[in-house]
Design a protein around this motif. Structure first.
Motif, short mmCIF file in Angstrom:
data_model
loop_
_atom_site.label_atom_id
_atom_site.label_comp_id
_atom_site.label_asym_id
_atom_site.label_seq_id
_atom_site.Cartn_x
_atom_site.Cartn_y
_atom_site.Cartn_z
N GLY A 99 94.56 36.46 42.79
CA GLY A 99 93.74 36.73 41.61
C GLY A 99 92.52 35.83 41.51
N GLN A 100 92.34 34.91 42.45
CA GLN A 100 91.19 34.01 42.45
C GLN A 100 90.04 34.61 43.27
N ALA A 101 88.82 34.37 42.81
CA ALA A 101 87.64 34.84 43.53
C ALA A 101 87.23 33.80 44.57
N LEU A 102 86.82 34.29 45.73
CA LEU A 102 86.35 33.41 46.80
C LEU A 102 84.89 33.02 46.56
N THR A 103 84.50 31.84 46.98
CA THR A 103 83.10 31.41 46.85
C THR A 103 82.37 31.45 48.19
N VAL A 104 83.09 31.70 49.27
CA VAL A 104 82.51 31.73 50.62
C VAL A 104 83.08 32.94 51.37
N PRO A 105 82.39 33.40 52.43
CA PRO A 105 82.98 34.46 53.25
C PRO A 105 84.13 33.90 54.08
N VAL A 106 85.19 34.68 54.21
CA VAL A 106 86.36 34.26 54.97
C VAL A 106 86.75 35.39 55.91
N GLN A 107 86.98 35.05 57.18
CA GLN A 107 87.38 36.05 58.16
C GLN A 107 88.89 36.19 58.19
N ALA A 108 89.34 37.36 58.62
CA ALA A 108 90.77 37.62 58.74
C ALA A 108 91.39 36.61 59.70
N GLY A 109 92.53 36.04 59.31
CA GLY A 109 93.24 35.10 60.17
C GLY A 109 92.81 33.65 60.02
N GLU A 110 91.72 33.39 59.29
CA GLU A 110 91.26 32.01 59.07
C GLU A 110 92.10 31.38 57.97
N PRO A 111 92.66 30.20 58.19
CA PRO A 111 93.47 29.58 57.14
C PRO A 111 92.67 29.38 55.86
N LEU A 112 93.27 29.75 54.74
CA LEU A 112 92.61 29.58 53.46
C LEU A 112 92.62 28.11 53.07
N ARG A 113 91.51 27.66 52.50
CA ARG A 113 91.38 26.28 52.02
C ARG A 113 91.12 26.32 50.52
N TRP A 114 91.57 25.28 49.85
CA TRP A 114 91.40 25.22 48.40
C TRP A 114 89.92 25.24 48.02
N ALA A 115 89.06 24.71 48.87
CA ALA A 115 87.63 24.65 48.56
C ALA A 115 86.96 26.02 48.60
N PHE A 116 87.65 27.05 49.09
CA PHE A 116 87.08 28.39 49.15
C PHE A 116 87.09 29.09 47.78
N PHE A 117 87.68 28.48 46.78
CA PHE A 117 87.87 29.13 45.48
C PHE A 117 87.05 28.44 44.40
N ALA A 118 86.59 29.23 43.43
CA ALA A 118 85.77 28.71 42.34
C ALA A 118 86.55 27.70 41.52
N ALA A 119 87.84 27.90 41.36
CA ALA A 119 88.65 26.99 40.55
C ALA A 119 88.58 25.57 41.11
N ALA A 120 88.43 25.43 42.43
CA ALA A 120 88.36 24.10 43.04
C ALA A 120 87.06 23.40 42.67
N THR A 121 85.94 24.15 42.60
CA THR A 121 84.66 23.53 42.26
C THR A 121 84.55 23.27 40.77
#
Length: 165
Positions: A99-121
């Motif tokens: 349910g979180q929106a991403l702030t960066v493009p992410v490719q399939a299979g790339e490990p998700l990082r907490w910094a990829f989400f707006a909630a982290a910023t």
């Protein structure tokens, strides 16, 4: 006493040599294949020795910034423990990114990082957020700076097309 044997003629001799070479080459090829397979498996085992695999969360498809993750679009993959940091999303925390929106493009299979989400910023201290905004303004003032692409697809298009923006 038996009758004297007929001497072999050249055709029979050549045929026997050809068959012998063929059988020898096949046997050599099989032996070389088995040896190569054994060496590759041994090297693979040595390379993985001491590497403990741990699960991380990855998307199953490419995502653009602003897209929201759903549970159906996430998967679990194994990664070497030495390469997994606390910045990566682990399976026990997967519900936090759904349910979180991403702030960066992410490719399939790339490990998700907490910094990829707006909630982290959003959790940044006001001084850190101000510095980040000021850095962005300074970058925007540079006329020759290349602009980041929004999705992996656009990056691929630009690279394959040979042009730059």
């Amino acid at each position: 006493m038996s009758a004297p044997r007929k001497p072999l003629h050249k055709g029979m001799l050549v045929g026997g040599v050809v068959v012998g070479l063929g059988v020898g080459l096949v046997a050599f090829g099989l032996g070389a294949g088995v040896l190569a397979y054994t060496l590759v498996k041994k090297a693979e085992k040595e390379a993985r020795a001491g590497w403990t695999l741990v699960p991380v969360i990855v998307p199953q498809r490419d995502f653009a910034p602003g897209e929201v993750l759903t549970l159906d679009e996430l998967a679990q993959r194994s990664a070497p423990e030495q390469l997994v940091t606390s910045s990566m999303v682990r399976p026990d925390s997967a519900t936090y990114v759904v349910g979180q929106a991403l702030t960066v493009p992410v490719q399939a299979g790339e490990p998700l990082r907490w910094a990829f989400f707006a909630a982290a910023t959003e959790k940044l201290e006001p001084s850190e957020r101000l510095l980040s905004d000021e850095c962005q303004r300074a970058l925007d003032l540079q006329p020759n700076r290349s602009r980041p692409d929004q999705t992996a697809g656009k990056i691929r298009e630009r690279l394959v097309g040979g042009g730059s923006r």
